[in-house]
Design a protein around this motif. Structure first.
Motif, PDB file in Angstrom:
ATOM      1  N   ILE A 149      34.936  87.814  71.846  1.00  0.00           N
ATOM      2  CA  ILE A 149      34.466  86.430  71.992  1.00  0.00           C
ATOM      3  C   ILE A 149      33.656  86.334  73.278  1.00  0.00           C
ATOM      4  CG2 ILE A 149      35.165  84.028  72.303  1.00  0.00           C
ATOM      5  CD1 ILE A 149      37.667  84.624  70.740  1.00  0.00           C
ATOM      6  N   SER A 150      32.520  85.678  73.213  1.00  0.00           N
ATOM      7  CA  SER A 150      31.708  85.499  74.421  1.00  0.00           C
ATOM      8  C   SER A 150      32.300  84.377  75.274  1.00  0.00           C
ATOM      9  CB  SER A 150      30.261  85.161  74.053  1.00  0.00           C
ATOM     10  OG  SER A 150      30.189  83.855  73.511  1.00  0.00           O
ATOM     11  N   ARG A 151      31.940  84.364  76.537  1.00  0.00           N
ATOM     12  CA  ARG A 151      32.402  83.312  77.448  1.00  0.00           C
ATOM     13  C   ARG A 151      31.915  81.947  76.944  1.00  0.00           C
ATOM     14  NH1 ARG A 151      36.333  82.154  80.376  1.00  0.00           N
ATOM     15  NH2 ARG A 151      36.317  84.239  81.224  1.00  0.00           N
ATOM     16  N   HIS A 152      30.696  81.905  76.436  1.00  0.00           N
ATOM     17  CA  HIS A 152      30.132  80.652  75.923  1.00  0.00           C
ATOM     18  C   HIS A 152      30.957  80.125  74.737  1.00  0.00           C
ATOM     19  CE1 HIS A 152      27.167  77.664  74.743  1.00  0.00           C
ATOM     20  NE2 HIS A 152      27.201  78.164  73.520  1.00  0.00           N
ATOM     21  N   ASP A 153      31.288  81.024  73.785  1.00  0.00           N
ATOM     22  CA  ASP A 153      32.087  80.616  72.621  1.00  0.00           C
ATOM     23  C   ASP A 153      33.482  80.148  73.042  1.00  0.00           C
ATOM     24  OD1 ASP A 153      30.007  81.179  70.920  1.00  0.00           O
ATOM     25  OD2 ASP A 153      30.749  83.182  70.401  1.00  0.00           O
ATOM     26  N   ALA A 154      34.073  80.856  73.997  1.00  0.00           N
ATOM     27  CA  ALA A 154      35.407  80.477  74.485  1.00  0.00           C
ATOM     28  C   ALA A 154      35.360  79.112  75.164  1.00  0.00           C
ATOM     29  CB  ALA A 154      35.939  81.533  75.443  1.00  0.00           C
ATOM     30  N   ALA A 155      34.332  78.878  75.967  1.00  0.00           N
ATOM     31  CA  ALA A 155      34.210  77.588  76.658  1.00  0.00           C
ATOM     32  C   ALA A 155      33.994  76.458  75.661  1.00  0.00           C
ATOM     33  CB  ALA A 155      33.062  77.644  77.659  1.00  0.00           C
ATOM     34  N   ARG A 156      33.187  76.729  74.630  1.00  0.00           N
ATOM     35  CA  ARG A 156      32.943  75.698  73.613  1.00  0.00           C
ATOM     36  C   ARG A 156      34.238  75.350  72.869  1.00  0.00           C
ATOM     37  NH1 ARG A 156      28.554  77.527  70.143  1.00  0.00           N
ATOM     38  NH2 ARG A 156      30.169  78.783  69.192  1.00  0.00           N
ATOM     39  N   GLU A 157      35.013  76.373  72.490  1.00  0.00           N
ATOM     40  CA  GLU A 157      36.284  76.134  71.791  1.00  0.00           C
ATOM     41  C   GLU A 157      37.280  75.422  72.703  1.00  0.00           C
ATOM     42  OE1 GLU A 157      38.976  75.954  68.755  1.00  0.00           O
ATOM     43  OE2 GLU A 157      36.902  76.596  68.596  1.00  0.00           O
ATOM     44  N   ALA A 158      37.358  75.848  73.949  1.00  0.00           N
ATOM     45  CA  ALA A 158      38.320  75.263  74.882  1.00  0.00           C
ATOM     46  C   ALA A 158      37.981  73.813  75.224  1.00  0.00           C
ATOM     47  CB  ALA A 158      38.382  76.101  76.152  1.00  0.00           C
ATOM     48  N   SER A 159      36.709  73.444  75.086  1.00  0.00           N
ATOM     49  CA  SER A 159      36.326  72.070  75.439  1.00  0.00           C
ATOM     50  C   SER A 159      36.562  71.073  74.310  1.00  0.00           C
ATOM     51  CB  SER A 159      34.849  72.037  75.852  1.00  0.00           C
ATOM     52  OG  SER A 159      34.029  72.291  74.740  1.00  0.00           O
ATOM     53  N   LYS A 160      36.913  71.557  73.125  1.00  0.00           N
ATOM     54  CA  LYS A 160      37.180  70.644  72.009  1.00  0.00           C
ATOM     55  C   LYS A 160      38.437  69.822  72.290  1.00  0.00           C
ATOM     56  CE  LYS A 160      35.633  73.374  68.035  1.00  0.00           C
ATOM     57  NZ  LYS A 160      36.176  73.997  66.818  1.00  0.00           N
ATOM     58  N   PRO A 161      38.475  68.582  71.818  1.00  0.00           N
ATOM     59  CA  PRO A 161      39.706  67.795  71.952  1.00  0.00           C
ATOM     60  C   PRO A 161      40.815  68.392  71.064  1.00  0.00           C
ATOM     61  CG  PRO A 161      37.948  66.497  70.945  1.00  0.00           C
ATOM     62  CD  PRO A 161      37.379  67.839  71.227  1.00  0.00           C
ATOM     63  N   PHE A 162      42.046  68.204  71.448  1.00  0.00           N
ATOM     64  CA  PHE A 162      43.168  68.824  70.750  1.00  0.00           C
ATOM     65  C   PHE A 162      43.281  68.387  69.301  1.00  0.00           C
ATOM     66  CE2 PHE A 162      44.777  65.024  72.799  1.00  0.00           C
ATOM     67  CZ  PHE A 162      45.461  64.397  71.773  1.00  0.00           C
ATOM     68  N   TRP A 163      42.781  67.227  68.944  1.00  0.00           N
ATOM     69  CA  TRP A 163      42.924  66.745  67.579  1.00  0.00           C
ATOM     70  C   TRP A 163      41.862  67.321  66.641  1.00  0.00           C
ATOM     71  CZ3 TRP A 163      41.506  63.544  71.632  1.00  0.00           C
ATOM     72  CH2 TRP A 163      40.206  63.075  71.610  1.00  0.00           C
ATOM     73  N   ARG A 164      40.858  67.990  67.190  1.00  0.00           N
ATOM     74  CA  ARG A 164      39.789  68.549  66.354  1.00  0.00           C
ATOM     75  C   ARG A 164      40.059  70.025  66.077  1.00  0.00           C
ATOM     76  NH1 ARG A 164      34.711  66.781  68.717  1.00  0.00           N
ATOM     77  NH2 ARG A 164      35.346  64.847  67.766  1.00  0.00           N
ATOM     78  N   ALA A 165      40.004  70.407  64.805  1.00  0.00           N
ATOM     79  CA  ALA A 165      40.253  71.803  64.416  1.00  0.00           C
ATOM     80  C   ALA A 165      39.073  72.672  64.741  1.00  0.00           C
ATOM     81  CB  ALA A 165      40.572  71.885  62.937  1.00  0.00           C
TER      82      ALA A 165
END
Length: 96
Positions: A80-96
């Protein structure tokens, strides 16, 4: 002259087909008509669903915090790239 035939009645959907219905991200069957339970059974079901959803949200938030804390080397190990990880981590908890 032959007797007129009555129109065919629609066939009931087999139970196995209803049980194999597609589910959404929370595991709840979609497209399946459901009856509302009556009395306290409905309240218990609502509490159970709310509890399950809350647990899912807490787990998702925990995983995203841990993903954000991974090092670049660990992210490379899992592909996983740092960009992809940051994008996933920034999602709100209620969004899959």
């Amino acid at each position: 002259m032959p007797a007129a035939r009555a129109p065919a009645l629609p066939r009931a959907e087999p139970v196995a087909a209803r049980l194999a219905a597609p589910a959404d991200a929370n595991g709840i069957a979609t497209g399946v008509p459901r009856r509302r339970p009556e009395g306290t059974a409905g309240v218990a079901l609502a509490i159970e669903r709310a509890s399950r959803t809350l647990g899912l949200w807490l787990e998702r938030a925990r995983q995203r915090r841990r993903l954000a804390a991974l090092t670049d080397a660990a992210l490379r190990d899992i592909g996983i790239s740092r960009h992809d990880a940051a994008r996933e981590a920034s999602k709100p908890f209620w969004r899959a």
